[in-house]
Write an enzyme that holds these catalytic residues in place. Structure first.
Site, PDB file in Angstrom:
ATOM      1  N   ARG A  12       0.964  -1.209   0.373  1.00  0.00           N
ATOM      2  CA  ARG A  12       0.278  -0.086  -0.016  1.00  0.00           C
ATOM      3  C   ARG A  12       0.801   1.128   0.096  1.00  0.00           C
ATOM      4  O   ARG A  12       0.682   2.130  -1.001  1.00  0.00           O
ATOM      5  CB  ARG A  12      -0.761  -0.131   1.013  1.00  0.00           C
ATOM      6  CG  ARG A  12      -1.718  -1.087   1.290  1.00  0.00           C
ATOM      7  CD  ARG A  12      -3.120  -0.979   2.521  1.00  0.00           C
ATOM      8  NE  ARG A  12      -2.537  -1.747   3.715  1.00  0.00           N
ATOM      9  CZ  ARG A  12      -2.294  -2.590   4.216  1.00  0.00           C
ATOM     10  NH1 ARG A  12      -2.827  -3.550   3.267  1.00  0.00           N
ATOM     11  NH2 ARG A  12      -1.737  -2.766   5.622  1.00  0.00           N
ATOM     12  N   GLY A  86      12.066   4.024   5.785  1.00  0.00           N
ATOM     13  CA  GLY A  86      10.437   3.831   6.231  1.00  0.00           C
ATOM     14  C   GLY A  86       9.946   2.519   6.790  1.00  0.00           C
ATOM     15  O   GLY A  86       9.212   2.513   7.833  1.00  0.00           O
ATOM     16  N   HIS A 143      -3.484   1.434  15.186  1.00  0.00           N
ATOM     17  CA  HIS A 143      -3.305   1.323  13.253  1.00  0.00           C
ATOM     18  C   HIS A 143      -4.728   0.414  13.069  1.00  0.00           C
ATOM     19  O   HIS A 143      -5.430  -0.077  13.870  1.00  0.00           O
ATOM     20  CB  HIS A 143      -1.874   1.383  12.973  1.00  0.00           C
ATOM     21  CG  HIS A 143      -1.518   2.321  12.985  1.00  0.00           C
ATOM     22  ND1 HIS A 143      -0.827   2.988  14.676  1.00  0.00           N
ATOM     23  CD2 HIS A 143      -0.505   2.695  11.986  1.00  0.00           C
ATOM     24  CE1 HIS A 143       0.318   3.414  13.306  1.00  0.00           C
ATOM     25  NE2 HIS A 143       0.326   3.962  12.837  1.00  0.00           N
ATOM     26  N   LYS A 147      -1.783  -3.927  10.962  1.00  0.00           N
ATOM     27  CA  LYS A 147      -0.360  -3.319  10.908  1.00  0.00           C
ATOM     28  C   LYS A 147      -0.505  -5.194  11.676  1.00  0.00           C
ATOM     29  O   LYS A 147      -0.785  -5.706  12.158  1.00  0.00           O
ATOM     30  CB  LYS A 147      -0.718  -2.221  11.969  1.00  0.00           C
ATOM     31  CG  LYS A 147       0.790  -1.968  11.691  1.00  0.00           C
ATOM     32  CD  LYS A 147       1.653  -0.561  12.634  1.00  0.00           C
ATOM     33  CE  LYS A 147       2.434  -0.006  12.398  1.00  0.00           C
ATOM     34  NZ  LYS A 147       3.121   0.121  11.574  1.00  0.00           N
TER      35      LYS A 147
END
Length: 254
Positions: A12, A86, A143, A147
């Protein structure tokens, strides 16, 4: 035109970064993923060769998985290309690899590429430095149900900011997963609570609580576009830097 290569392009975030890069007028050199099915953008196929991707990119962005980090860093070092990382869920061994890579190439590693979150981290550090240990610090994050790591990389980023403000090491003062009869709260601890559900892109709240008063500061992500835009901004900034390890505070000039 700056060319961006994306590790983890099929996820995503990878697809959001590709869209943000094109919106910024950049080109997509390609991307790697666990599966090479499909295209990142029309005419740009997935591959399984990190080195080939690094060699044809001006800069790499990695939002894949911790297990893939070593190969991605090795590819960037060999091709002498900068990389923005990231990926969350990193452990001490991963950070040691990043430190080694940063001796050869520019590396920006962050638990969150949102500009707003990184400004929040600066505020948290300032607040922690100004308030005494009689102010308890708790970090609450939520979240989406998919996740896989907890606490989130952003929660840990905020915890590190609070620890820096207090001049302590987060690992020595972190409290997580309270359950059952835990006894009273440890003085000076930084607590974490992780919530999971639905499609939440990312909510983070830092609570400073003392006797009779409480300060709450936070950030709410409404979609992944903010992380993608921040990643592209960080990557463009990193492209002009010498070898070294950087974070988003440097991008913002904080």
């Amino acid at each position: 035109m700056t060319s961006i290569g994306i590790f983890g392009a099929g996820g995503r975030m990878g697809r959001a970064i590709a869209a943000a890069a094109m919106d910024a007028g950049l080109s997509i050199a390609g991307g790697t993923d666990r599966t090479t099915d499909g295209e990142i953008t029309p005419g740009v196929a997935m591959s399984d060769d990190p080195l080939a991707l690094a060699e044809r990119s001006d800069i790499l962005i990695d939002f894949s998985a911790p297990a893939a980090l070593s190969a991605h860093l090795e590819a960037c070092i060999t091709a002498h290309k900068p990389i923005l990382i990231g990926t969350t869920g990193l452990e001490a061994t991963h950070h040691a690899l990043i430190d080694e890579a940063a001796a050869n190439i520019p590396v920006l590693q962050t638990g969150n590429t949102s500009l707003g979150v990184n400004l929040l981290a600066a505020l948290v550090e300032q607040a922690a430095a100004g308030l005494g240990e009689d102010w308890d610090i708790e970090i609450v994050e939520m979240h989406h149900r998919h996740k896989v790591d907890a606490p989130s990389g952003t929660a840990l980023l905020l915890g590190e900011a609070a620890a820096r403000g207090r001049g302590i090491v987060l690992a020595d003062h972190s409290e997580r997963g309270r359950d059952g009869i835990t006894g009273p709260r440890t003085p000076g601890a930084i607590g974490f609570a992780a919530l999971r559900g639905g499609s939440v892109a990312g909510d983070h709240q830092v609570i400073f609580a003392a006797e009779g008063e409480r300060i709450e500061i936070g950030h709410r992500a409404e979609n992944r576009t903010i992380f993608a835009r921040g990643a592209v901004k960080g990557a463009l900034w990193l492209a002009g830097q010498p070898a070294g390890r950087y974070d988003m505070k440097a991008v913002l000039g904080l």
